[in-house]
Design an enzyme around this catalytic site. Structure first.
Site, PDB file in Angstrom:
ATOM      1  N   GLU A 149      85.570  89.532  42.513  1.00 27.02           N
ATOM      2  CA  GLU A 149      85.591  88.099  43.271  1.00 27.02           C
ATOM      3  C   GLU A 149      86.487  87.454  42.320  1.00 27.02           C
ATOM      4  OE1 GLU A 149      81.375  87.490  43.182  1.00 27.02           O
ATOM      5  OE2 GLU A 149      81.081  89.741  44.437  1.00 27.02           O
ATOM      6  N   HIS A 162      80.454  76.707  46.902  1.00 29.85           N
ATOM      7  CA  HIS A 162      81.065  78.437  46.912  1.00 29.85           C
ATOM      8  C   HIS A 162      82.083  77.901  48.349  1.00 29.85           C
ATOM      9  CE1 HIS A 162      82.108  81.925  48.661  1.00 29.85           C
ATOM     10  NE2 HIS A 162      81.005  82.352  48.055  1.00 29.85           N
ATOM     11  N   ARG A 186      86.336  80.041  40.780  1.00 27.20           N
ATOM     12  CA  ARG A 186      85.650  79.089  42.607  1.00 27.20           C
ATOM     13  C   ARG A 186      85.788  77.834  42.618  1.00 27.20           C
ATOM     14  NH1 ARG A 186      79.982  81.292  43.427  1.00 27.20           N
ATOM     15  NH2 ARG A 186      80.920  83.632  44.350  1.00 27.20           N
ATOM     16  N   HIS A 238      76.386  76.126  46.164  1.00 25.50           N
ATOM     17  CA  HIS A 238      76.245  77.203  46.151  1.00 25.50           C
ATOM     18  C   HIS A 238      75.258  78.044  45.070  1.00 25.50           C
ATOM     19  CE1 HIS A 238      76.230  81.466  46.647  1.00 25.50           C
ATOM     20  NE2 HIS A 238      77.135  82.020  45.534  1.00 25.50           N
ATOM     21  N   ARG A 297      80.758  78.917  36.834  1.00 27.88           N
ATOM     22  CA  ARG A 297      80.030  80.639  36.317  1.00 27.88           C
ATOM     23  C   ARG A 297      80.649  81.241  37.119  1.00 27.88           C
ATOM     24  NH1 ARG A 297      77.334  83.979  40.730  1.00 27.88           N
ATOM     25  NH2 ARG A 297      77.791  82.162  42.079  1.00 27.88           N
TER      26      ARG A 297
HETATM   27  C1  SIN Z   1      79.287  85.972  47.454  1.00 31.31           C
HETATM   28  O1  SIN Z   1      78.801  86.654  47.062  1.00 31.31           O
HETATM   29  O2  SIN Z   1      80.536  85.136  47.112  1.00 31.31           O
HETATM   30  C2  SIN Z   1      78.487  85.221  46.357  1.00 31.31           C
HETATM   31  C3  SIN Z   1      78.622  85.470  44.751  1.00 31.31           C
HETATM   32  C4  SIN Z   1      78.319  84.845  43.888  1.00 31.31           C
HETATM   33  O3  SIN Z   1      77.817  83.282  43.904  1.00 31.31           O
HETATM   34  O4  SIN Z   1      77.779  85.209  42.511  1.00 31.31           O
END
Ligand code: SIN
Length: 537
Positions: free
Chosen positions: A115, A238, A289, A350, A385
């Site tokens: 991610e 998000h 993010r 988010h 975060r």
């Molecule tokens: C996501 O699946 O994009 C959310 C994961 C997160 O917010 O840590």
């Protein structure tokens, strides 16, 4: 009712705590709605963990995970908290597996996802419904633990403290007044160890990926009880919430398209198919993010388009169906085949990176009150975060909080001679007959937070928001004191309190850092690199 440990909230943090604490005494867990309605149950992506060497991606180290977390946090993380939590990942995965959580594997090894902001593949997942899998397993384990009482539809109204009962010294928590949403009765729960695990406050904003229950209850309860609150200006947006303007139900309006989709090659593009994020950051769609959400906000404002697109049409046929079945099926239900069409997306609120200020053992500034999970500000997230660090934090902090409590208070039972606590008095109040007042104020708060206090801020907009919220707080206070309590009034009261805390913290930060970006102070200022901590008294 008297209980050794009163846990308010039933996501990963609350349930992990309950399962451990049950070895030391009676535990009561209050779920605001139904048990499967927590923020945890909605988590798609997974849980970041650097596993033992034979299980991790080649070259990854705990130190890399620490560094990625510190980088994302933009200078504001508490490095000690980061280390303790990141180092606890291995034990967390063992703990979850012991409770029956199934993580995806390829052969003998865990499948590891990637991610934004992570330098390596290290996200354990259960397809794209990791949170649901964790919630399922922990709820099942808690149901089978005799010392745990799980109660649904319980909304905490107020923490009971010795100072509220008139004590002038040694303020401490004594329990909570709690509304049974089914019967409408208010119950007293007595406990000298109260653990807030209530999740975040996404519903403060008009657009959010959070469930309806995310109304900032824990922060509002702690604030009213006098505990310190920190860093509420850092609300994470998000980047990829499904843009579905015709939608009516909450599921359709808040549908998250996991960052893990970008981790597997999904690319953000504008209507012309241009990969606009590359102009902002070489990591493009997989930058942290805050950067990606701001890039989208800028692109939407620059082009006048209502959304941007997440493109996965280049992935092999069947890939989305296999790796992200929940996302694939849900989008199909809304009429979009993401293997053939680009997914329209917009940023949405988010995650709350600040919260009730705690030490690395979950201890708040109010004696006997602990906060774990999203509701807490431990210093792990700093100003932003890192993706998939939060399920990890919830479980590690549950362990640490219990160990800290046992160290401070011993393993014994709750105070055997607690002071008498009066029953809740409804007083001479009316039934709430004008629900329109509640709904109007609720909409107004969420709209003004979205317009004035979202991804890009200015001093002027923050001042306007603060002024409007002052009036709304007054109206809500009058309504609260004049009417019999119900869930809507309680949520509205918490929302307006938490919105005001977000604005207050944002006004105090005279720089741009991580998730807090203001046009009036567009750069980071080393002299301002500290937590924003506020207390009611
Ligand atoms: C996501 O699946 O994009 C959310 C994961 C997160 O917010 O840590």
């Amino acid at each position: 009712m008297t209980t050794d440990f009163l846990v308010i909230g039933a996501g990963i943090a609350g349930l992990s705590f309950a399962l451990k604490a049950a070895k030391h005494g009676s535990v009561t867990v209050l779920a605001k709605g139904k048990l499967m309605e927590s923020n945890t149950a909605w988590a798609q992506g997974g849980i970041a963990a650097v596993l033992p060497e034979e299980e991790r991606e080649a070259g990854d180290t705990v130190e890399d995970h620490v560094r990625d977390t510190l980088d994302a946090g933009a200078g504001l993380c508490n490095e000690a908290a980061v280390r303790l939590i990141v180092e606890g990942a291995d034990e967390t995965i063992d703990d979850l597996i012991a409770h029956g959580v199934h993580f995806d594997r390829s052969g003998d090894h865990f499948q590891l996802g990637k991610e934004g902001g992570h330098s390596h593949r290290r996200i354990l997942h259960s397809r794209d419904t990791t949170g649901r899998e964790i919630a399922r397993a922990l709820i099942g384990a808690a149901r089978n633990t005799p010392n745990i009482t799980l109660l649904e539809d319980r909304v905490a109204i107020e923490l009971i403290t010795s100072s509220k009962l008139g004590s002038l010294t040694d303020d401490r928590v004594l329990g909570a007044y709690v509304l049974d949403a089914e019967s409408g009765e208010v119950e007293v729960f007595r406990s000298d160890r109260v653990i807030l695990a209530t999740g975040g406050c996404g519903k403060v904003y008009l657009y959010t990926t959070n469930p309806d229950s995310a109304t900032g209850d824990g922060v509002a309860l702690a604030w009213r009880a006098g505990a310190a609150i920190a860093n509420m200006e850092f609300i994470q947006f998000h980047p990829t919430c499904f843009y579905n303007p015709g939608a009516t139900g909450p599921e359709a309006r808040s549908f998250l398209v996991s960052e893990a989709v970008r981790g597997e090659g999904g690319i953000l593009v504008n209507a012309k198919g241009e990969e606009f994020t590359k102009k902002i950051d070489p990591r493009g769609s997989l930058a942290p993010r805050d950067i990606v959400a701001r890039a989208i906000d800028r692109e939407i404002k620059r082009t006048g388009a209502p959304c941007v697109y997440l493109d996965v049409t280049h992935k092999p046929p069947g890939f989305m169906r296999e790796r992200f079945p929940f996302i694939y099926e849900t989008l199909l239900k809304f009429g979009l085949d993401c293997e053939k069409q680009r997914i329209p997306v917009v940023p949405a609120a988010h995650y709350q990176c600040g919260g009730v200020s705690t030490d690395v053992d979950g201890k708040t500034t109010l004696k006997g009150l602990f906060a774990i999970g999203e509701v807490a500000c431990t210093g792990l997230h700093g100003a932003n975060r890192l993706a998939s660090n939060s399920l990890l934090e919830g479980n590690v902090m549950a362990r640490r909080a219990l160990d800290g409590m046992i160290r401070s208070y011993g393993p014994g039972k709750a105070d055997s001679t607690p002071p008498p606590i009066p029953e809740w008095e409804h007083g001479d109040v009316a039934e709430p007959d004008e629900l329109v007042v509640i709904y109007h104020n609720w909409d107004e708060i969420r709209r003004l937070m979205w317009d004035y206090v979202s991804i890009v801020r200015t001093d002027n907009r923050l001042r306007r928001a603060a002024a409007r919220l002052r009036n709304l707080k007054k109206e809500v206070r009058e309504f609260y004191w004049g009417h019999r309590v119900n869930v809507d009034i309680l949520e509205l009261r918490n929302l307006v309190a938490v919105a005001s805390l977000v604005v207050e913290c944002a006004i105090r930060r005279k720089e741009s850092r991580g998730l807090h970006f203001t046009l009036d102070h567009p750069t980071a200022d080393q002299a301002s690199c500290r937590d924003t901590v506020i207390r009611k008294f």
